[in-house]
Design a protein around this motif. Structure first.
Motif, PDB file in Angstrom:
ATOM      1  N   SER A 190       0.827  -1.202   0.000  1.00  4.34           N
ATOM      2  CA  SER A 190       0.000   0.000   0.000  1.00  4.34           C
ATOM      3  C   SER A 190       0.865   1.257   0.000  1.00  4.34           C
ATOM      4  O   SER A 190       0.608   2.209  -0.746  1.00  4.34           O
ATOM      5  N   LEU A 191       1.902   1.271   0.816  1.00  4.72           N
ATOM      6  CA  LEU A 191       2.808   2.425   0.848  1.00  4.72           C
ATOM      7  C   LEU A 191       3.524   2.620  -0.484  1.00  4.72           C
ATOM      8  O   LEU A 191       3.725   3.743  -0.939  1.00  4.72           O
ATOM      9  N   GLU A 192       3.917   1.528  -1.107  1.00  8.67           N
ATOM     10  CA  GLU A 192       4.643   1.602  -2.374  1.00  8.67           C
ATOM     11  C   GLU A 192       3.752   2.082  -3.517  1.00  8.67           C
ATOM     12  O   GLU A 192       4.219   2.779  -4.417  1.00  8.67           O
ATOM     13  N   THR A 193       2.475   1.714  -3.492  1.00  9.86           N
ATOM     14  CA  THR A 193       1.583   1.966  -4.634  1.00  9.86           C
ATOM     15  C   THR A 193       0.544   3.044  -4.387  1.00  9.86           C
ATOM     16  O   THR A 193      -0.053   3.553  -5.330  1.00  9.86           O
ATOM     17  N   ARG A 194       0.289   3.381  -3.130  1.00  7.55           N
ATOM     18  CA  ARG A 194      -0.795   4.257  -2.682  1.00  7.55           C
ATOM     19  C   ARG A 194      -2.172   3.656  -2.955  1.00  7.55           C
ATOM     20  O   ARG A 194      -3.194   4.337  -2.857  1.00  7.55           O
ATOM     21  N   LEU A 195      -2.247   2.383  -3.287  1.00  6.46           N
ATOM     22  CA  LEU A 195      -3.522   1.681  -3.380  1.00  6.46           C
ATOM     23  C   LEU A 195      -3.986   1.324  -1.968  1.00  6.46           C
ATOM     24  O   LEU A 195      -3.185   1.260  -1.034  1.00  6.46           O
ATOM     25  N   ALA A 196      -5.281   1.101  -1.821  1.00  4.85           N
ATOM     26  CA  ALA A 196      -5.842   0.742  -0.516  1.00  4.85           C
ATOM     27  C   ALA A 196      -5.895  -0.777  -0.403  1.00  4.85           C
ATOM     28  O   ALA A 196      -6.706  -1.422  -1.065  1.00  4.85           O
ATOM     29  N   LEU A 197      -5.027  -1.336   0.422  1.00  2.00           N
ATOM     30  CA  LEU A 197      -4.989  -2.776   0.609  1.00  2.00           C
ATOM     31  C   LEU A 197      -5.539  -3.154   1.978  1.00  2.00           C
ATOM     32  O   LEU A 197      -5.367  -2.423   2.961  1.00  2.00           O
ATOM     33  N   GLY A 198      -6.166  -4.302   2.013  1.00  6.90           N
ATOM     34  CA  GLY A 198      -6.660  -4.849   3.268  1.00  6.90           C
ATOM     35  C   GLY A 198      -6.728  -6.353   3.167  1.00  6.90           C
ATOM     36  O   GLY A 198      -6.678  -6.923   2.082  1.00  6.90           O
ATOM     37  N   SER A 199      -6.858  -7.012   4.319  1.00 13.05           N
ATOM     38  CA  SER A 199      -6.950  -8.463   4.342  1.00 13.05           C
ATOM     39  C   SER A 199      -7.883  -8.898   5.457  1.00 13.05           C
ATOM     40  O   SER A 199      -7.935  -8.262   6.521  1.00 13.05           O
ATOM     41  N   HIS A 200      -8.609  -9.992   5.202  1.00 14.96           N
ATOM     42  CA  HIS A 200      -9.602 -10.495   6.148  1.00 14.96           C
ATOM     43  C   HIS A 200      -9.456 -11.999   6.285  1.00 14.96           C
ATOM     44  O   HIS A 200      -9.283 -12.711   5.284  1.00 14.96           O
ATOM     45  N   ASP A 201      -9.521 -12.468   7.525  1.00 14.94           N
ATOM     46  CA  ASP A 201      -9.439 -13.901   7.803  1.00 14.94           C
ATOM     47  C   ASP A 201     -10.639 -14.597   7.174  1.00 14.94           C
ATOM     48  O   ASP A 201     -11.787 -14.362   7.561  1.00 14.94           O
ATOM     49  N   LEU A 202     -10.374 -15.448   6.205  1.00  9.71           N
ATOM     50  CA  LEU A 202     -11.437 -16.087   5.437  1.00  9.71           C
ATOM     51  C   LEU A 202     -12.346 -16.932   6.325  1.00  9.71           C
ATOM     52  O   LEU A 202     -13.551 -17.035   6.072  1.00  9.71           O
ATOM     53  N   SER A 203     -11.799 -17.514   7.372  1.00  4.28           N
ATOM     54  CA  SER A 203     -12.593 -18.391   8.243  1.00  4.28           C
ATOM     55  C   SER A 203     -13.613 -17.622   9.064  1.00  4.28           C
ATOM     56  O   SER A 203     -14.543 -18.211   9.626  1.00  4.28           O
TER      57      SER A 203
END
Length: 228
Positions: free
Chosen positions: A112-125
């Motif tokens: 996210s810092l490198e690209t300025r895109l908004a990244l996120g992650s969620h526990d699939l379970s």
């Protein structure tokens, strides 16, 4: 709990706003507190980006301004609702580093810092059913990351919502406690979101960087759910 393979959809009302992104699942990951090699790569990035991201960079950057325009379109103050990449840059400028959380989180924050895109992650379970990126109607449950209290969300905000009507991510502003990434997390739903200023090629480059780092440091197998 999720049953079967996660499906993802975006409503036309959200795409008409200019929200775009690539979305994927990576399964079979091994999360850890940190990795010495990645920590070195991360620190080098911090030092380089600190020089690139001058005090007026946020005001000039088309990608970051694109997130601000999205917030304005849905009636959300950019003082209160700061997009996650803008917030990371502000932390970097103040502290010269981003605090370590765990390896999966540190990897997507790095991208996210490198690209300025908004990244996120969620526990699939922890996701109930499937995920839809749609406008809120005010009935959704929202418990922000780090909180135990349900917070109100007005109608008309674009949010990532699972089949239990629970918000997983509000705008690019805040993820939630329900699906937070822990050291026990092995399977993740990843968001790589942009806006009108980010081309499909730029989004895919961000996704490829995420996949490369995840494979190298956490393992796992990816499956792309949606791509422009």
């Amino acid at each position: 709990m999720n049953r079967g393979q996660l499906q993802f959809a975006i409503s036309p009302e959200v795409t008409n706003l200019g929200v775009t992104g690539v979305y994927l699942v990576i399964e079979g990951m091994q999360n850890r507190e940190r990795d010495a090699e990645f920590d070195s790569l991360r620190q080098q990035s911090f030092e380089r980006l600190k020089a690139d991201y001058s005090d007026d960079f946020i005001e000039r950057d088309r990608v970051l301004q694109g997130f601000r325009r999205l917030h304005t379109k849905v009636g959300c103050s950019n003082r209160k609702f700061v997009s996650s990449p803008e917030n990371l840059i502000k932390i970097l400028l103040r502290q010269l580093a981003i605090p370590t959380v765990n390896l999966i989180v540190d990897i997507y924050n790095y991208v996210s810092l490198e690209t300025r895109l908004a990244l996120g992650s969620h526990d699939l379970s922890k996701i109930d059913g499937n995920v839809t990126l749609r406008l809120s109607n005010g009935s959704e449950r929202f418990v922000p990351l780090g909180s135990e209290e349900i917070k109100p969300v007005k109608s008309g905000e674009y949010c990532y919502i699972d089949d239990s009507n629970e918000i997983l991510c509000r705008l690019e502003y805040r993820q939630v406690e329900k699906t937070r990434i822990t050291l026990e997390t092995t399977d993740c739903f990843f968001i790589v979101q942009g806006n009108e200023a980010t081309s499909p090629e730029y989004l895919k480059k961000g996704m490829e960087q995420l996949i490369m780092l995840a494979r190298r440091y956490c393992g796992g197998q990816e499956r792309v759910l949606w791509s422009p």
